[in-house]
Motif scaffolding. Structure first.
Motif, PDB file in Angstrom:
ATOM      1  N   UNK A  73      61.986  39.957  31.755  1.00  0.00           N
ATOM      2  CA  UNK A  73      61.292  40.907  31.095  1.00  0.00           C
ATOM      3  C   UNK A  73      60.834  42.111  32.017  1.00  0.00           C
ATOM      4  N   UNK A  74      61.338  43.215  31.532  1.00  0.00           N
ATOM      5  CA  UNK A  74      61.109  44.456  32.504  1.00  0.00           C
ATOM      6  C   UNK A  74      60.052  45.410  31.712  1.00  0.00           C
ATOM      7  N   UNK A  75      59.117  45.737  32.290  1.00  0.00           N
ATOM      8  CA  UNK A  75      58.103  46.344  31.582  1.00  0.00           C
ATOM      9  C   UNK A  75      57.841  47.741  32.464  1.00  0.00           C
ATOM     10  N   UNK A  76      57.867  48.855  31.853  1.00  0.00           N
ATOM     11  CA  UNK A  76      57.432  50.164  32.343  1.00  0.00           C
ATOM     12  C   UNK A  76      57.020  51.202  31.402  1.00  0.00           C
ATOM     13  N   UNK A  77      56.289  52.339  32.026  1.00  0.00           N
ATOM     14  CA  UNK A  77      55.848  53.354  31.170  1.00  0.00           C
ATOM     15  C   UNK A  77      56.532  54.473  31.572  1.00  0.00           C
ATOM     16  N   UNK A  78      57.434  55.043  30.344  1.00  0.00           N
ATOM     17  CA  UNK A  78      58.397  55.917  30.393  1.00  0.00           C
ATOM     18  C   UNK A  78      57.834  57.294  30.630  1.00  0.00           C
TER      19      UNK A  78
END
Length: 133
Positions: A73-78
């Protein structure tokens, strides 16, 4: 008198062990499932609550397919200045195949949930493909 107590204790132990063996023999064995869940956050730290949410939701994928080896699972704020800026990308590793889903939403929880919905459909197609072989 000690000898009799020792024999009596041995008989009780023997009966207890027999009952344990019978219980094990007649109980339905559970499948041993090993699925590795890795969470990667880019340029921020995920809260414990978010980590627990991810573990709980991702582990439900085993209902759809029991030979999942790993989920990343990869999470980021674009784009920090926009409303829909939370991106969740999930990669599911299966024997001979990898499935991928990525969604951008208002919250990470929503993005994860939508990505999981997409992966559930992909897992159903994967199972149908495996059954046809």
């Amino acid at each position: 008198m000690c000898t009799k107590m020792h024999i009596h204790a041995s008989e009780k132990l023997k009966n207890l062990m027999y009952n344990m063996v019978e219980t094990v023999r007649w109980s339905k064995p559970e499948k041993l499932r090993i699925m590795d869940i890795n969470v990667k956050t880019i340029k921020f730290d995920a809260t414990d609550k978010l980590q627990e949410f991810i573990q709980k939701k991702v582990s439900k994928l085993e209902k759809f397919c029991d030979n999942i080896r790993k989920v990343e699972v990869s999470l980021k704020v674009v784009k920090p200045e926009t409303v829909m800026n939370k991106q969740a990308a999930l990669t599911v590793s299966l024997p001979g195949e990898e499935l991928y889903a990525e969604k951008v939403c208002n919250t990470f929880e929503e993005a994860i949930q939508e990505s999981l919905s997409a992966l559930e459909k992909q897992l159903q197609r994967y199972k149908e493909k495996q059954a046809g072989k």
